[in-house]
Motif scaffolding. Structure first.
Motif, PDB file in Angstrom:
ATOM      1  N   TYR A   6       0.837  -1.194   0.000  1.00  0.00           N
ATOM      2  CA  TYR A   6       0.000   0.000   0.000  1.00  0.00           C
ATOM      3  C   TYR A   6       0.877   1.250   0.000  1.00  0.00           C
ATOM      4  N   VAL A  10       0.157   2.495  -3.698  1.00  0.00           N
ATOM      5  CA  VAL A  10      -1.159   3.134  -3.665  1.00  0.00           C
ATOM      6  C   VAL A  10      -1.097   4.565  -3.119  1.00  0.00           C
ATOM      7  N   GLU A  32      -4.850   1.328  -7.634  1.00  0.00           N
ATOM      8  CA  GLU A  32      -6.022   1.508  -6.791  1.00  0.00           C
ATOM      9  C   GLU A  32      -6.058   0.371  -5.782  1.00  0.00           C
ATOM     10  N   MET A  33      -6.870   0.516  -4.753  1.00  0.00           N
ATOM     11  CA  MET A  33      -6.990  -0.550  -3.755  1.00  0.00           C
ATOM     12  C   MET A  33      -7.497  -1.831  -4.403  1.00  0.00           C
TER      13      MET A  33
END
Length: 59
Positions: A6, A10, A32-33
């Protein structure tokens, strides 16, 4: 590992104004997640089938 992914792919950092992976030239787009979740689910593999259950009290 998930937190590192992350952080690197992200999250846009204030000082860099891009993700660390983009700044290092590893990636050319922001993840993106949903992208991260898809990779995690692919790594886990399919869910194993569950066996039959016996009902209690039934012989």
């Amino acid at each position: 590992m998930i937190a590192a992914a992350y952080y690197n792919f992200v999250r846009i950092h204030k000082t860099l104004r891009v993700t660390p992976a983009m700044a290092a030239g590893v990636m050319d787009r922001l993840w993106e997640m949903a992208d991260l979740v898809a990779i995690i689910e692919a790594a886990e593999g399919p869910t194993p089938a569950r066996g039959l259950y016996k009902k209690r009290g039934v012989v």
